[in-house]
Enzyme design. Sequence first.
Site, PDB file in Angstrom:
ATOM      1  N   TYR A  51       0.850  -1.202   0.000  1.00  0.00           N
ATOM      2  CA  TYR A  51       0.000   0.000   0.000  1.00  0.00           C
ATOM      3  C   TYR A  51       0.877   1.239   0.000  1.00  0.00           C
ATOM      4  O   TYR A  51       1.872   1.291   0.727  1.00  0.00           O
ATOM      5  CB  TYR A  51      -0.884   0.031   1.253  1.00  0.00           C
ATOM      6  CG  TYR A  51      -2.344  -0.089   0.928  1.00  0.00           C
ATOM      7  CD1 TYR A  51      -2.935   0.791   0.019  1.00  0.00           C
ATOM      8  CD2 TYR A  51      -3.139  -1.065   1.512  1.00  0.00           C
ATOM      9  CE1 TYR A  51      -4.271   0.676  -0.289  1.00  0.00           C
ATOM     10  CE2 TYR A  51      -4.477  -1.178   1.207  1.00  0.00           C
ATOM     11  CZ  TYR A  51      -5.042  -0.298   0.291  1.00  0.00           C
ATOM     12  OH  TYR A  51      -6.356  -0.398  -0.018  1.00  0.00           O
ATOM     13  N   GLU A  53      -0.566   4.830  -0.402  1.00  0.00           N
ATOM     14  CA  GLU A  53      -1.396   6.026  -0.640  1.00  0.00           C
ATOM     15  C   GLU A  53      -0.561   7.281  -0.468  1.00  0.00           C
ATOM     16  O   GLU A  53       0.208   7.398   0.489  1.00  0.00           O
ATOM     17  CB  GLU A  53      -2.588   6.033   0.320  1.00  0.00           C
ATOM     18  CG  GLU A  53      -3.665   5.076  -0.125  1.00  0.00           C
ATOM     19  CD  GLU A  53      -4.780   4.912   0.893  1.00  0.00           C
ATOM     20  OE1 GLU A  53      -4.586   5.302   2.052  1.00  0.00           O
ATOM     21  OE2 GLU A  53      -5.825   4.381   0.519  1.00  0.00           O
ATOM     22  N   ASP A 197      -5.859  13.987 -25.384  1.00  0.00           N
ATOM     23  CA  ASP A 197      -5.881  12.569 -25.008  1.00  0.00           C
ATOM     24  C   ASP A 197      -5.175  11.805 -26.128  1.00  0.00           C
ATOM     25  O   ASP A 197      -5.721  11.648 -27.215  1.00  0.00           O
ATOM     26  CB  ASP A 197      -7.336  12.117 -24.854  1.00  0.00           C
ATOM     27  CG  ASP A 197      -7.450  10.628 -24.537  1.00  0.00           C
ATOM     28  OD1 ASP A 197      -6.466   9.891 -24.742  1.00  0.00           O
ATOM     29  OD2 ASP A 197      -8.539  10.206 -24.093  1.00  0.00           O
ATOM     30  N   THR A 223      -3.316   6.215 -22.141  1.00  0.00           N
ATOM     31  CA  THR A 223      -3.248   4.889 -21.550  1.00  0.00           C
ATOM     32  C   THR A 223      -1.835   4.390 -21.826  1.00  0.00           C
ATOM     33  O   THR A 223      -1.111   4.952 -22.646  1.00  0.00           O
ATOM     34  CB  THR A 223      -4.276   3.921 -22.167  1.00  0.00           C
ATOM     35  OG1 THR A 223      -4.169   3.993 -23.584  1.00  0.00           O
ATOM     36  CG2 THR A 223      -5.683   4.248 -21.741  1.00  0.00           C
ATOM     37  N   LYS A 226      -1.700   0.702 -25.177  1.00  0.00           N
ATOM     38  CA  LYS A 226      -2.055   0.652 -26.604  1.00  0.00           C
ATOM     39  C   LYS A 226      -0.753   0.687 -27.408  1.00  0.00           C
ATOM     40  O   LYS A 226       0.070  -0.205 -27.266  1.00  0.00           O
ATOM     41  CB  LYS A 226      -3.021   1.779 -26.942  1.00  0.00           C
ATOM     42  CG  LYS A 226      -4.345   1.679 -26.177  1.00  0.00           C
ATOM     43  CD  LYS A 226      -5.360   2.695 -26.638  1.00  0.00           C
ATOM     44  CE  LYS A 226      -6.713   2.522 -25.975  1.00  0.00           C
ATOM     45  NZ  LYS A 226      -6.872   3.254 -24.720  1.00  0.00           N
ATOM     46  N   ARG A 232      -1.603  -2.440 -18.593  1.00  0.00           N
ATOM     47  CA  ARG A 232      -2.899  -1.757 -18.692  1.00  0.00           C
ATOM     48  C   ARG A 232      -2.985  -0.662 -17.628  1.00  0.00           C
ATOM     49  O   ARG A 232      -2.846  -0.941 -16.436  1.00  0.00           O
ATOM     50  CB  ARG A 232      -4.006  -2.797 -18.483  1.00  0.00           C
ATOM     51  CG  ARG A 232      -5.407  -2.330 -18.715  1.00  0.00           C
ATOM     52  CD  ARG A 232      -6.321  -3.516 -18.935  1.00  0.00           C
ATOM     53  NE  ARG A 232      -5.951  -4.205 -20.159  1.00  0.00           N
ATOM     54  CZ  ARG A 232      -6.301  -3.813 -21.389  1.00  0.00           C
ATOM     55  NH1 ARG A 232      -7.068  -2.751 -21.560  1.00  0.00           N
ATOM     56  NH2 ARG A 232      -5.901  -4.480 -22.444  1.00  0.00           N
TER      57      ARG A 232
END
Length: 417
Positions: A51, A53, A197, A223, A226, A232
């Site tokens: 974790y 954060e 984008d 992203t 691609k 991903r």
Amino acid sequence: MNPLQKTDPEIYDIIVQEKMRQEYRLEMIASENFTSSAVMEAQGSILTNKYAEGYPGHRYYGGCSNVDIIEEIARTRAAKIFGVDHANVQPHSGTQANMAVFFSVMEPGATYLGMDLAHGGHLSMGHPKNFSGKIYRVVPYSVRREDHRIDYDMVRTLAIKHRPRMIIAGASAYPRIIDYSIFGEIAREVDAVLMADVAHIAGLVVTGLHPSPAKDADFVTTTTHKTLRGPRGGIVMCKKKWASVLDSCIFPGMQGGPLMHVIAGKAVALKEAATPQFSEYQFRVVQNAKTLAEELMNYGFKIVSGGTDNHLVLVDLTDKNVNGAQAQEILEAAGITVNKNAIPFDPLPPGKASGIRIGTPAITTRQMGIHEMRIIASWISEAIDNRTNESVIRRIGENVRELCVKFPLYMNGKGGV
Ligand code: DSN
């Protein structure tokens, strides 16, 4: 027997089936790719257990010294290859990267300009059931009827009329170069923020095969899976003045713990993307798409915009007596995976659509080239023309399998997942 096979043979077997599907079929969905073993090793690592954060140096948990370094490397590499001031590598997806920009810039109800979904825009650019269409007011712009290029005059006219807070330059089914300098001019004229984008074309942008939005855009989203060929996920970038508000919109604004294993995969992919081999790969992606478009035109297919400048080809099936959904199904039966796609001014609803979108990133990763594109175009044509002939479709499927065997992906004699 490996641990997954032992613990959950059901899931193991399905993953093996999926591996076979990827290995022995032509993956031609424009937004998909095959990431490297190095990326998958990082993504499948023990980092999934941590974790973290917060951000490097400012975490809400102890024990973050190693992941701090990984995230710092990832964001530094992203900022460098995209040529931007600041990068946040925590978005879990492209839509969340986009959402972070919306939240950074606009109050609910604010107006923005985005590419019409029916003309190549993305879900997160104003679909009525998406946050972008529910919380905000989208004014869509489209492509010109005569050449299917973005109608920049329309963008300017709409911007002057509606005075949007933000303009989005980006698409998920647009085969041509996007002119960020015109978008930048228009945004400055109306005092709007410009968001680019680049999810689909990120690999082309970082290798100079597509103009970069870094100078004109306040925000750049992408992203990583691609054309960029990473794990991903998403990345959101911006000019310095937006850095702190953007970071707080991702965390604590809309996400909790970052996926540190995925961020490590992003770091590896960004390192790969800076190599000469990656530039050469992107060059072949575009060359293959151009060849595919030309060959399909030779077989009598209409191609939206008359060709392509990037990694995808949008085929207009209106004069083929078959719709996009049917063509997707026929090609699937023949071992070629594509997706149905709306074409500009489509007379059919999106569930049927009049086109298919075909991409070359994944098959180019397998080392297929111009020769194979010519063969694949002939199979696409033959399958569509002989769609009711099961033996032709079966034979093409066998030919596809033989071709895939010549360009191994994962197999090399190995089993397992
Ligand atoms: N679903 C992606 C595409 O196929 O373009 C966009 O997120």
